[in-house]
Design a protein around this motif. Structure first.
Motif, mmCIF file in Angstrom:
data_model
loop_
_atom_site.group_PDB
_atom_site.id
_atom_site.type_symbol
_atom_site.label_atom_id
_atom_site.label_comp_id
_atom_site.label_asym_id
_atom_site.label_seq_id
_atom_site.Cartn_x
_atom_site.Cartn_y
_atom_site.Cartn_z
ATOM 1 N N ASN A 183 0.829 -1.180 -0.142
ATOM 2 C CA ASN A 183 -0.112 0.112 -0.039
ATOM 3 C C ASN A 183 0.797 1.060 0.128
ATOM 4 N N ARG A 184 1.950 1.459 -0.790
ATOM 5 C CA ARG A 184 2.935 2.493 -0.804
ATOM 6 C C ARG A 184 2.045 3.658 -1.673
ATOM 7 N N ASP A 185 1.994 4.831 -1.100
ATOM 8 C CA ASP A 185 1.478 5.806 -1.830
ATOM 9 C C ASP A 185 3.079 6.905 -2.058
ATOM 10 N N VAL A 186 3.244 6.848 -3.386
ATOM 11 C CA VAL A 186 4.458 7.799 -3.630
ATOM 12 C C VAL A 186 4.324 8.991 -3.287
ATOM 13 N N TYR A 187 3.289 9.618 -3.161
ATOM 14 C CA TYR A 187 2.935 11.072 -2.820
ATOM 15 C C TYR A 187 2.938 11.270 -1.166
ATOM 16 N N GLU A 188 3.088 10.392 -0.463
ATOM 17 C CA GLU A 188 3.207 10.603 1.124
ATOM 18 C C GLU A 188 4.606 11.136 1.334
ATOM 19 N N PRO A 189 4.705 12.204 2.324
ATOM 20 C CA PRO A 189 6.020 12.707 2.401
ATOM 21 C C PRO A 189 7.119 11.830 2.922
ATOM 22 N N TRP A 190 6.671 10.617 3.755
ATOM 23 C CA TRP A 190 7.821 9.953 4.241
ATOM 24 C C TRP A 190 8.395 8.836 3.104
ATOM 25 N N PHE A 191 7.570 8.821 1.896
ATOM 26 C CA PHE A 191 8.231 8.032 0.834
ATOM 27 C C PHE A 191 9.133 8.936 0.267
ATOM 28 N N ASP A 192 8.888 10.047 -0.150
ATOM 29 C CA ASP A 192 9.810 11.044 -0.605
ATOM 30 C C ASP A 192 11.068 11.249 0.049
ATOM 31 N N THR A 193 11.078 11.276 1.534
ATOM 32 C CA THR A 193 12.303 11.442 2.188
ATOM 33 C C THR A 193 13.011 9.972 2.068
ATOM 34 N N THR A 194 12.307 8.941 2.334
ATOM 35 C CA THR A 194 12.854 7.750 2.055
ATOM 36 C C THR A 194 13.744 7.575 1.039
#
Length: 103
Positions: free
Chosen positions: A88-99
């Motif tokens: 359930n990854r959402d590439v628009y979530e801030p944590w994903f961008d940081t990762t």
């Protein structure tokens, strides 16, 4: 993505990839059996793995058995410890961008 959407490789592609890695049908079967035996000894890893999936792990790891084992172990460990990374990854979530930035 549904597995039905993914294209299966043609026999020619399978032959080419195996040839590039120095694998033939016998070597693949032996390697897959070796990985299955190793999985049986790992209490924290699933025992039921599809032969095709194990072959794909082996290919992604360039026919390196030790790297294949480490990769499988890391995958399932991360899936257990940090499930949000694996589903359930959402590439628009801030944590994903940081990762991605630090990964």
């Amino acid at each position: 993505m549904s597995p039905d959407i993914l294209c299966k490789p043609t026999p020619e592609v399978i032959h080419h990839v195996r040839k590039e890695l120095g694998l033939d049908e016998k070597a693949v079967k032996e390697a897959v059996e070796g990985i299955k035996e190793w999985l049986e000894l790992q209490p924290h890893l699933p025992k039921e793995e599809d032969d095709g999936r194990l072959e794909r792990w082996l290919i992604r790891c360039k026919n390196n058995m030790e790297k294949t084992k480490q990769t499988i172990d890391m995958y399932y460990s991360l899936k257990t410890l940090v499930p949000e990374l694996m589903s359930n990854r959402d590439v628009y979530e801030p944590w994903f961008d940081t990762t991605i930035k630090y990964g």
